[in-house]
Structure formats: structure tokens, C-alpha cells
Design an enzyme around this catalytic site. Structure first.
Site, PDB file in Angstrom:
ATOM      1  N   ASP A 173       0.862  -1.184   0.000  1.00 14.81           N
ATOM      2  CA  ASP A 173       0.000   0.000   0.000  1.00 14.81           C
ATOM      3  C   ASP A 173       0.901   1.239   0.000  1.00 14.81           C
ATOM      4  O   ASP A 173       2.130   1.134  -0.143  1.00 14.81           O
ATOM      5  CB  ASP A 173      -0.968  -0.022   1.195  1.00 14.81           C
ATOM      6  CG  ASP A 173      -0.289   0.339   2.514  1.00 14.81           C
ATOM      7  OD1 ASP A 173       0.959   0.294   2.607  1.00 14.81           O
ATOM      8  OD2 ASP A 173      -1.020   0.675   3.476  1.00 14.81           O
ATOM      9  N   HIS A 174       0.311   2.419   0.186  1.00 14.32           N
ATOM     10  CA  HIS A 174       1.130   3.641   0.131  1.00 14.32           C
ATOM     11  C   HIS A 174       2.158   3.688   1.254  1.00 14.32           C
ATOM     12  O   HIS A 174       3.243   4.239   1.070  1.00 14.32           O
ATOM     13  CB  HIS A 174       0.223   4.877   0.185  1.00 14.32           C
ATOM     14  CG  HIS A 174      -0.610   4.979   1.429  1.00 14.32           C
ATOM     15  ND1 HIS A 174      -1.753   4.237   1.616  1.00 14.32           N
ATOM     16  CD2 HIS A 174      -0.448   5.704   2.558  1.00 14.32           C
ATOM     17  CE1 HIS A 174      -2.270   4.523   2.807  1.00 14.32           C
ATOM     18  NE2 HIS A 174      -1.500   5.409   3.392  1.00 14.32           N
TER      19      HIS A 174
ATOM     20  N   CYS B 265       3.459  -2.614   4.232  1.00 15.19           N
ATOM     21  CA  CYS B 265       2.638  -1.465   4.580  1.00 15.19           C
ATOM     22  C   CYS B 265       3.506  -0.584   5.481  1.00 15.19           C
ATOM     23  O   CYS B 265       4.723  -0.750   5.506  1.00 15.19           O
ATOM     24  CB  CYS B 265       1.303  -1.875   5.209  1.00 15.19           C
ATOM     25  SG  CYS B 265       1.372  -2.652   6.825  1.00 15.19           S
ATOM     26  N   GLY B 266       2.906   0.353   6.196  1.00 11.77           N
ATOM     27  CA  GLY B 266       3.740   1.237   6.999  1.00 11.77           C
ATOM     28  C   GLY B 266       4.483   0.501   8.102  1.00 11.77           C
ATOM     29  O   GLY B 266       5.681   0.676   8.298  1.00 11.77           O
TER      30      GLY B 266
ATOM     31  N   VAL C 218       1.933  -4.425  10.165  1.00 12.98           N
ATOM     32  CA  VAL C 218       0.905  -4.988  11.050  1.00 12.98           C
ATOM     33  C   VAL C 218      -0.441  -5.128  10.337  1.00 12.98           C
ATOM     34  O   VAL C 218      -1.063  -6.198  10.340  1.00 12.98           O
ATOM     35  CB  VAL C 218       0.753  -4.135  12.321  1.00 12.98           C
ATOM     36  CG1 VAL C 218      -0.420  -4.617  13.164  1.00 12.98           C
ATOM     37  CG2 VAL C 218       2.036  -4.167  13.139  1.00 12.98           C
TER      38      VAL C 218
ATOM     39  N   HIS D   5       9.795 -23.448  10.818  1.00 14.61           N
ATOM     40  CA  HIS D   5       9.003 -24.076  11.885  1.00 14.61           C
ATOM     41  C   HIS D   5       7.502 -23.919  11.687  1.00 14.61           C
ATOM     42  O   HIS D   5       6.736 -24.791  12.097  1.00 14.61           O
ATOM     43  CB  HIS D   5       9.347 -23.443  13.243  1.00 14.61           C
ATOM     44  CG  HIS D   5      10.713 -23.778  13.747  1.00 14.61           C
ATOM     45  ND1 HIS D   5      11.046 -23.732  15.084  1.00 14.61           N
ATOM     46  CD2 HIS D   5      11.852 -24.145  13.090  1.00 14.61           C
ATOM     47  CE1 HIS D   5      12.324 -24.065  15.239  1.00 14.61           C
ATOM     48  NE2 HIS D   5      12.836 -24.309  14.045  1.00 14.61           N
TER      49      HIS D   5
ATOM     50  N   ARG E 277       8.020   1.938   7.207  1.00 15.90           N
ATOM     51  CA  ARG E 277       8.314   3.067   8.092  1.00 15.90           C
ATOM     52  C   ARG E 277       9.210   2.640   9.250  1.00 15.90           C
ATOM     53  O   ARG E 277       9.587   3.476  10.072  1.00 15.90           O
ATOM     54  CB  ARG E 277       7.002   3.662   8.630  1.00 15.90           C
ATOM     55  CG  ARG E 277       6.147   4.263   7.524  1.00 15.90           C
ATOM     56  CD  ARG E 277       4.791   4.718   8.043  1.00 15.90           C
ATOM     57  NE  ARG E 277       3.980   5.212   6.925  1.00 15.90           N
ATOM     58  CZ  ARG E 277       2.654   5.343   6.976  1.00 15.90           C
ATOM     59  NH1 ARG E 277       2.005   5.028   8.083  1.00 15.90           N
ATOM     60  NH2 ARG E 277       1.998   5.778   5.929  1.00 15.90           N
TER      61      ARG E 277
ATOM     62  N   ARG F  36       7.236 -32.849  14.305  1.00 15.79           N
ATOM     63  CA  ARG F  36       6.636 -31.930  15.291  1.00 15.79           C
ATOM     64  C   ARG F  36       6.184 -30.628  14.647  1.00 15.79           C
ATOM     65  O   ARG F  36       5.196 -30.032  15.073  1.00 15.79           O
ATOM     66  CB  ARG F  36       7.588 -31.676  16.461  1.00 15.79           C
ATOM     67  CG  ARG F  36       8.801 -30.829  16.171  1.00 15.79           C
ATOM     68  CD  ARG F  36       9.691 -30.797  17.426  1.00 15.79           C
ATOM     69  NE  ARG F  36      10.744 -29.807  17.388  1.00 15.79           N
ATOM     70  CZ  ARG F  36      11.933 -29.979  16.820  1.00 15.79           C
ATOM     71  NH1 ARG F  36      12.209 -31.109  16.208  1.00 15.79           N
ATOM     72  NH2 ARG F  36      12.844 -29.036  16.847  1.00 15.79           N
TER      73      ARG F  36
ATOM     74  N   ARG G 180       2.202 -29.365  14.427  1.00 13.96           N
ATOM     75  CA  ARG G 180       1.751 -28.025  14.835  1.00 13.96           C
ATOM     76  C   ARG G 180       1.030 -27.319  13.687  1.00 13.96           C
ATOM     77  O   ARG G 180       0.013 -26.638  13.905  1.00 13.96           O
ATOM     78  CB  ARG G 180       2.956 -27.205  15.320  1.00 13.96           C
ATOM     79  CG  ARG G 180       3.508 -27.754  16.613  1.00 13.96           C
ATOM     80  CD  ARG G 180       4.892 -27.253  16.940  1.00 13.96           C
ATOM     81  NE  ARG G 180       5.452 -28.018  18.062  1.00 13.96           N
ATOM     82  CZ  ARG G 180       6.752 -28.071  18.361  1.00 13.96           C
ATOM     83  NH1 ARG G 180       7.631 -27.418  17.623  1.00 13.96           N
ATOM     84  NH2 ARG G 180       7.176 -28.780  19.382  1.00 13.96           N
TER      85      ARG G 180
HETATM   86  C1  RB5 Z   1      -1.120   3.610   5.989  1.00 14.34           C
HETATM   87  O1  RB5 Z   1      -1.041   4.956   6.307  1.00 14.34           O
HETATM   88  C2  RB5 Z   1      -0.773   2.726   7.170  1.00 14.34           C
HETATM   89  O2  RB5 Z   1      -1.737   2.856   8.164  1.00 14.34           O
HETATM   90  C3  RB5 Z   1      -0.634   1.289   6.721  1.00 14.34           C
HETATM   91  O3  RB5 Z   1       0.307   1.208   5.697  1.00 14.34           O
HETATM   92  C4  RB5 Z   1      -0.122   0.280   7.733  1.00 14.34           C
HETATM   93  O4  RB5 Z   1       0.945   0.787   8.452  1.00 14.34           O
HETATM   94  C5  RB5 Z   1      -1.074  -0.372   8.582  1.00 14.34           C
HETATM   95  O5  RB5 Z   1      -0.677  -1.268   9.361  1.00 14.34           O
END
Ligand code: RB5
Length: 150
Positions: free
Chosen positions: A8-9, A66-67, A70, A99, A110, A134, A138
């Protein structure tokens, strides 16, 4: 190996670096977008595209940016059969495959720089799931959790 890449951006600044490193290593990049920087795009759309590329057999693994990594990992893990994680150290990027059969590496543009991103790509792409029973046991339990969802 065919590896789907999506960003994404927030992740876009590292997207070309990741694709160049995969190409340099001899992998085939399946570019799932975004095709250009778009400040209005949303990470679930890119996570969905990469996850579906794997589930449809168009790619064996994926890398999402992404940034922070997460949001992409949360969204990608909604697809059954996708095992995505944020790994900003090379031990986890390899061990997650060895694993845990991680098939999508999530990176935060970022958080990390180009050289670490390339090292993470190398660790992830070179790793293979260990055949030790193992680890398979899992993985089977993880798959069973997916299958009991109502
Ligand atoms: C985008 O601004 C940002 O929120 C997204 O890339 C990401 O970091 C979300 O987890």
C-alpha cells in the site's frame, strides 16, 4: 520460486527494493500492486491480492509491505491457508518458514531500511519448511483451528 508482492502507500517506498532483490536472487515476482504510489489506497486490498495469488496457485509465497507490516499481516491472515507475520529480524524471517510454514512475510517500510529489507527477503526466500514431524503436527493444528471457524 514465484513470490507475490503487494504494497500500500505506507509500504510503497520499499516495494521496488524488495522486487529487485527477488529478481536478483532468481525468483519470479508476481506484482499484485499497487502499480504506483497512491496515498488513498488501503492495505487490505493489497493483502487480499497477495493472499489470493497464493491460494490460486499463482505464487508459492508472498511479501506484503505497509507502513508497519501490522495491518497487512492482520488482513492477510483472514484468508484460509495464508500464514503471514511481521518479521523485522532475519532469524524470524527464516524460522517462521522453517518451523511455522509462514508463507507471507510482512514488512513495515516506516520501520526498516533498504538493506535490512533485502536481508529479510533473502532469509525468507531461502528458507524451507522443516520436515520434522513436530512442525507438521503443529501446522496441522493451525489448519484445524482454521477449519473449525463457523
Ligand atoms: C497507511 O497509512 C498505514 O496505516 C498502513 O500502511 C499500515 O501501516 C497499517 O498497518
Amino acid at each position: 520460486m514465484k513470490i507475490a508482492v503487494g504494497a500500500d502507500h505506507g509500504g510503497y517506498p520499499l516495494k521496488q527494493t524488495v522486487m529487485d532483490e527477488l529478481n536478483r536472487l532468481g525468483h519470479t515476482v508476481v506484482d499484485c500492486g499497487a502499480p504506483a504510489y497512491d496515498s488513498k489506497d488501503d492495505y487490505p486490498d493489497l493483502a487480499r491480492a497477495v493472499g489470493l495469488a497464493i491460494l490460486r496457485g499463482q505464487a508459492e509465497r508472498g511479501i506484503l509491505l505497509c507502513g508497519s507490516g501490522v495491518g497487512a499481516s492482520i488482513a492477510a491472515n483472514k484468508l484460509r491457508g495464508v500464514r503471514a507475520a511481521v518479521c523485522h529480524d532475519t532469524y524470524s524471517a527464516a524460522q517462521g518458514v522453517e518451523h511455522d510454514a509462514m508463507n507471507v512475510l510482512c514488512l513495515g517500510s516506516r520501520i526498516i531500511g533498504e538493506e535490512l529489507a533485502k536481508a529479510l527477503v533473502r532469509a525468507f526466500a531461502a528458507a524451507r519448511f522443516f520436515t520434522d514431524p513436530r512442525f507438521q503436527r503443529r501446522l496441522d493444528k493451525v489448519i484445524a483451528i482454521e477449519q473449525e471457524q463457523v
